[in-house]
Design a protein around this motif. Sequence first.
Motif, PDB file in Angstrom:
ATOM      1  N   UNK A 102       0.821  -1.212   0.000  1.00  0.00           N
ATOM      2  CA  UNK A 102       0.000   0.000   0.000  1.00  0.00           C
ATOM      3  C   UNK A 102       0.853   1.260   0.000  1.00  0.00           C
ATOM      4  N   UNK A 103       2.046   1.193   0.581  1.00  0.00           N
ATOM      5  CA  UNK A 103       2.897   2.367   0.675  1.00  0.00           C
ATOM      6  C   UNK A 103       3.754   2.627  -0.539  1.00  0.00           C
ATOM      7  N   UNK A 104       3.725   1.731  -1.528  1.00  0.00           N
ATOM      8  CA  UNK A 104       4.493   1.970  -2.748  1.00  0.00           C
ATOM      9  C   UNK A 104       3.848   3.091  -3.565  1.00  0.00           C
ATOM     10  N   UNK A 105       4.667   3.893  -4.217  1.00  0.00           N
ATOM     11  CA  UNK A 105       4.160   5.015  -5.007  1.00  0.00           C
ATOM     12  C   UNK A 105       3.523   4.502  -6.293  1.00  0.00           C
ATOM     13  N   UNK A 106       2.327   5.020  -6.597  1.00  0.00           N
ATOM     14  CA  UNK A 106       1.589   4.619  -7.801  1.00  0.00           C
ATOM     15  C   UNK A 106       1.592   5.718  -8.857  1.00  0.00           C
ATOM     16  N   UNK A 107       1.670   6.975  -8.428  1.00  0.00           N
ATOM     17  CA  UNK A 107       1.605   8.095  -9.381  1.00  0.00           C
ATOM     18  C   UNK A 107       2.299   9.305  -8.783  1.00  0.00           C
ATOM     19  N   UNK A 108       2.787  10.156  -9.651  1.00  0.00           N
ATOM     20  CA  UNK A 108       3.320  11.450  -9.250  1.00  0.00           C
ATOM     21  C   UNK A 108       2.551  12.516 -10.010  1.00  0.00           C
ATOM     22  N   UNK A 109       1.929  13.418  -9.254  1.00  0.00           N
ATOM     23  CA  UNK A 109       1.175  14.519  -9.848  1.00  0.00           C
ATOM     24  C   UNK A 109       1.896  15.817  -9.518  1.00  0.00           C
ATOM     25  N   UNK A 110       2.326  16.523 -10.539  1.00  0.00           N
ATOM     26  CA  UNK A 110       3.019  17.782 -10.297  1.00  0.00           C
ATOM     27  C   UNK A 110       2.011  18.888 -10.008  1.00  0.00           C
ATOM     28  N   UNK A 111       2.333  19.678  -8.976  1.00  0.00           N
ATOM     29  CA  UNK A 111       1.494  20.817  -8.631  1.00  0.00           C
ATOM     30  C   UNK A 111       1.619  21.868  -9.727  1.00  0.00           C
ATOM     31  N   UNK A 112       0.691  22.822  -9.724  1.00  0.00           N
ATOM     32  CA  UNK A 112       0.621  23.777 -10.829  1.00  0.00           C
ATOM     33  C   UNK A 112       1.837  24.667 -10.936  1.00  0.00           C
ATOM     34  N   UNK A 113       2.553  24.848  -9.836  1.00  0.00           N
ATOM     35  CA  UNK A 113       3.794  25.611  -9.902  1.00  0.00           C
ATOM     36  C   UNK A 113       3.611  27.081 -10.207  1.00  0.00           C
TER      37      UNK A 113
END
Length: 501
Positions: free
Chosen positions: A157-168
């Motif tokens: 469950x703790x493995x990373x599934x996605x990275x979403x970049x913030x709008x910056x």
Amino acid sequence: MKDESFHALLRSRFPADTSAPLLETDQGSVWSWSQLDAASARMANALEQAGARPGDRIGAQVDKSPEALALYLACLRAGLVYLPLNNAYTPAEVGYFVGDARPAVFVCTPGALAALEPAALEAGALSVLTLDADGGGSLAEAAARHPEAHAPVLREAGHVAAIIYTSGTTGRSKGAMLTHGNLASNGLALVEAWAFGPGDVLLHALPVFHVHGLFVAHHCVLLSGARMLYHRRFDLPLLLRDLPRATVLMGVPTFYTRLLADPGFGRHTAPGVRLFVSGSAPLLPETFNAFEARTGHRILERYGMSEAGMITSNPLHGERRGGTVGQPLAGVTVRVADGEDRPLPAGETGGVQLRGPNVFAGYWGMPEKTREEFTADGFFRTGDVGRFDAHGYLSIVGRAKDLIITGGYNVYPREIELEIDAIPGVLESAVIGLPHPDFGEAVTAVVVARPGAALDPAAMVASLRERLAAYKLPKRVILADELPRNAMGKVQKAELRRLLG
């Protein structure tokens, strides 16, 4: 190891008859559950052959299509980390993201290949593949050569599934790491909160590089056995064509203002719709009220962000309060706190903080920034400013970075925007602070008039004087044709400050 991957949860929720239709595109093609499952298996095999291994990032700047959804699911089942990028990003912007995340495989549209491939390869990508809006391209060709069988990779469950970049919009854009457990907890909470079931038909016209369209919409359908009418983009005639067949519409506020602008839209247009959901940007109370008057439906507004998925929601059954984003979802704790992280009582304004299984694992490659954003007792500081009412409904006042300090007084732009938007002839407004020699910052309002309306800035300030303290009054009102927005409809106040500063 027990498989706690989000893909395993999704697969366990597929209907018994996987030949049943899952999605229908706005072009009329129909995909079954088994077709999507097979497509994701082929793509997972193709990504692995390209050199991707569990934990590797897969960057994607692609058009919306069933194949793009299959690519996301392929990453989940292969233990890869999905990295969706806004289609509007320029090659220079994409260069930053791939340089930061260093994806093993990068997927883009065929037309962008020449511009994007060099940066991806320089960042260490093993392969750059293409996928077009019709499901063609080198990724599709590679996937077609592989079998429909693929053994899913076990994930915790703790493995990373996605990275979403913030709008910056200010400073360096940050990659929020969302785990399989984050996605699972949030998806299940939404299915329960909004009572999604096999009989539902979601009209999906959102982009799929963002939390709203990629996670909220897809997950509600895939976890409940529902169906989707899958539109490539918001197209008003096509939306009105398919709305009579839908039971749920998820949209940004712009969807609803454009529907209301069509004189033919009304209660009869959506006879089977049980739920209209709005998010990603504030919904004006005027839009909320006008929509109810026209259709009899009270739009359900909710609140979420890249770092936590959905956080609060107005109730499915119960009072939906315009101007609020409702109450915390099951399992999520939300508080409003002062500058010392001390909880504030209802009615007082402060920073919105949250804790729960939906909260991200941290910012990619930025451990110090991650630590800064969490309190000593484990709450994530969202950067939003809000307040609870006596009934536990949360209202978002604005972003902390948008706070205006004028003459030593704190001014929250949202409070002033609501008053300006209530002035006859005003379509919308944005309030920002601009440098001022005496006050430090001057409250400045940028206002868009309704078609045919003539606004007088001096008269507007005079009318506001009756409802706002003197220090909150705009020192300048600027009339504009439109407000700058990002792809999800959020007003870009940093851009306004840059243009007007």
